[in-house]
Design a protein around this motif. Structure first.
Motif, short mmCIF file in Angstrom:
data_model
loop_
_atom_site.label_atom_id
_atom_site.label_comp_id
_atom_site.label_asym_id
_atom_site.label_seq_id
_atom_site.Cartn_x
_atom_site.Cartn_y
_atom_site.Cartn_z
N LEU A 249 0.82 -1.21 0.00
CA LEU A 249 0.00 0.00 0.00
C LEU A 249 0.85 1.27 0.00
CD1 LEU A 249 -2.94 -0.97 2.40
CD2 LEU A 249 -2.88 -0.99 -0.09
N LYS A 250 2.00 1.20 0.63
CA LYS A 250 2.91 2.36 0.59
C LYS A 250 3.38 2.62 -0.84
CE LYS A 250 4.53 1.86 5.35
NZ LYS A 250 5.66 1.43 6.23
N GLN A 251 3.65 1.53 -1.58
CA GLN A 251 4.03 1.68 -2.98
C GLN A 251 2.85 2.18 -3.81
OE1 GLN A 251 7.20 1.30 -4.22
NE2 GLN A 251 7.66 1.15 -2.03
N ASP A 252 1.66 1.67 -3.51
CA ASP A 252 0.45 2.15 -4.19
C ASP A 252 0.27 3.65 -3.97
OD1 ASP A 252 -0.19 -0.31 -5.20
OD2 ASP A 252 -1.75 -0.75 -3.73
N ARG A 253 0.49 4.08 -2.74
CA ARG A 253 0.30 5.49 -2.42
C ARG A 253 1.25 6.38 -3.21
NH1 ARG A 253 0.81 9.96 0.48
NH2 ARG A 253 -0.86 10.62 1.90
N ILE A 254 2.50 5.94 -3.31
CA ILE A 254 3.49 6.70 -4.09
C ILE A 254 3.05 6.79 -5.55
CG2 ILE A 254 5.86 6.66 -4.98
CD1 ILE A 254 6.68 5.37 -2.30
N PHE A 255 2.56 5.67 -6.09
CA PHE A 255 2.12 5.63 -7.48
C PHE A 255 0.92 6.56 -7.68
CE2 PHE A 255 0.71 2.58 -11.11
CZ PHE A 255 1.00 3.57 -12.03
N ILE A 256 -0.04 6.49 -6.76
CA ILE A 256 -1.23 7.33 -6.87
C ILE A 256 -0.85 8.81 -6.84
CG2 ILE A 256 -3.33 8.08 -5.67
CD1 ILE A 256 -3.75 5.19 -4.82
N GLU A 257 0.03 9.18 -5.93
CA GLU A 257 0.46 10.58 -5.83
C GLU A 257 1.12 11.04 -7.12
OE1 GLU A 257 -0.24 12.71 -3.67
OE2 GLU A 257 -0.87 11.59 -1.90
N SER A 258 1.89 10.15 -7.76
CA SER A 258 2.53 10.52 -9.02
C SER A 258 1.50 10.72 -10.13
CB SER A 258 3.56 9.46 -9.43
OG SER A 258 2.95 8.26 -9.82
N VAL A 259 0.45 9.88 -10.13
CA VAL A 259 -0.61 10.02 -11.12
C VAL A 259 -1.36 11.34 -10.90
CG1 VAL A 259 -2.80 9.06 -11.95
CG2 VAL A 259 -0.88 7.53 -11.45
N ILE A 260 -1.67 11.65 -9.64
CA ILE A 260 -2.35 12.90 -9.33
C ILE A 260 -1.49 14.09 -9.75
CG2 ILE A 260 -3.20 14.38 -7.46
CD1 ILE A 260 -4.03 11.82 -5.98
N GLU A 261 -0.21 14.04 -9.39
CA GLU A 261 0.69 15.15 -9.72
C GLU A 261 0.81 15.36 -11.22
OE1 GLU A 261 5.36 16.47 -8.86
OE2 GLU A 261 4.55 14.62 -8.02
N LEU A 262 0.82 14.26 -11.97
CA LEU A 262 0.92 14.37 -13.42
C LEU A 262 -0.33 14.97 -14.03
CD1 LEU A 262 2.46 13.61 -16.09
CD2 LEU A 262 1.20 11.45 -16.03
N ASN A 263 -1.49 14.63 -13.47
CA ASN A 263 -2.76 15.02 -14.09
C ASN A 263 -3.34 16.33 -13.58
OD1 ASN A 263 -3.72 12.86 -16.03
ND2 ASN A 263 -3.17 11.59 -14.26
N GLU A 264 -2.92 16.78 -12.41
CA GLU A 264 -3.49 18.01 -11.86
C GLU A 264 -3.34 19.23 -12.78
OE1 GLU A 264 -1.86 18.32 -7.92
OE2 GLU A 264 -3.82 17.87 -7.01
N PRO A 265 -2.19 19.43 -13.44
CA PRO A 265 -2.08 20.59 -14.34
C PRO A 265 -3.10 20.58 -15.47
CG PRO A 265 0.09 19.70 -13.83
CD PRO A 265 -0.90 18.72 -13.31
N ARG A 266 -3.60 19.40 -15.82
CA ARG A 266 -4.61 19.31 -16.87
C ARG A 266 -5.90 20.02 -16.47
NH1 ARG A 266 -2.83 13.60 -18.22
NH2 ARG A 266 -2.15 13.72 -20.39
N ILE A 267 -6.19 20.00 -15.18
CA ILE A 267 -7.42 20.63 -14.71
C ILE A 267 -7.40 22.13 -15.03
CG2 ILE A 267 -8.87 21.09 -12.71
CD1 ILE A 267 -8.74 18.13 -13.51
N GLU A 268 -6.31 22.78 -14.67
CA GLU A 268 -6.20 24.22 -14.93
C GLU A 268 -6.10 24.49 -16.43
OE1 GLU A 268 -6.62 26.62 -12.73
OE2 GLU A 268 -7.03 24.98 -11.33
#
Length: 230
Positions: free
Chosen positions: A66-85
């Motif tokens: 789950l710690k590895q999952d969390r790191i992966f999820i955070e990277s996905v969020i970080e990559l996609n957040e600029p798309r929102i703006e």
């Protein structure tokens, strides 16, 4: 020991001391029963110890996953957040930027059309415990309820939504391959620009929902990781 008891039994019989023999026989039976009960108790203790060890190993392995999952999820969020703006700017000012500031428009387009990444969990520890039917006998039921919900509900929903998002991304990437390849908008009519916005909107709404679900998953993961920590 067996020979010793047999000799005593034979001596009592030979001396015709039946009452004493009967008492002795009952005592011998009681000793055998006590021995069996002790053996069963030792066996139960050993099984309980093995089960407790297996549960601790499972929880440790699961939390590492789950710690590895969390790191992966955070990277996905970080990559996609600029798309929102980027989408908000495209949605509110596309026609104006297209007509008056192509350079800024191309930069915003590159932000939205950067490579997409979706999340797939590490599920080895969980699946191993489920397939071996170990998870049903683990004692920490509160933690297990959270784990089962995460893997069987939250993660399944994330995978399904991620697949939909990937499909919409594949459609966009193919339809606007020229823009992605060159980093510049082709010549478009007002109607084509509106169509472009409509196409991006369908992807954006799925992306927005997906990011929301990813953040909820992080909350669930954190609750499991911190469970029983001193």
């Amino acid at each position: 020991m067996i020979k010793f008891f047999r000799k005593i039994r034979q001596k009592l019989l030979s001396e015709n001391k039946f009452s004493k023999y009967l008492i002795y026989a009952i005592g011998e039976i009681v000793l055998v029963v006590i021995g069996i009960l002790i053996a069963l108790q030792i066996n139960n203790w050993n099984e309980s110890r093995k089960q407790s060890t297996a549960e601790k190993e499972f929880i440790t392995s699961l939390k590492n996953d789950l710690k590895q999952d969390r790191i992966f999820i955070e990277s996905v969020i970080e990559l996609n957040e600029p798309r929102i703006e980027a989408y908000k700017i495209l949605n509110s000012d596309l026609h104006n930027l297209y007509n008056n500031d192509r350079k800024s428009l191309d930069s915003i387009f590159k932000i939205y059309f950067r490579s997409q990444r979706t999340f797939y969990p590490i599920s080895g520890s969980y699946e191993s415990a489920v397939s071996g039917n170990q998870i049903t006998v683990f004692k920490d039921k509160v933690l297990l309820q959270k784990v089962v919900k995460l893997y069987n509900s939250t993660y399944d929903r994330l995978i399904d939504n991620g697949q939909i998002l990937d499909e919409r991304w594949a459609f966009l990437s193919k339809k606007y391959s020229y823009e992605r390849r060159t980093g510049k908008f082709r010549e478009m009519t007002s109607e084509q620009l509106t169509e472009f916005l409509d196409d991006v909107y369908h992807h954006f709404k799925q992306l927005e929902w997906y990011l929301k679900q990813l953040r909820l998953a992080v909350t669930e993961i954190d609750k499991i990781i911190t469970e029983n920590q001193s």
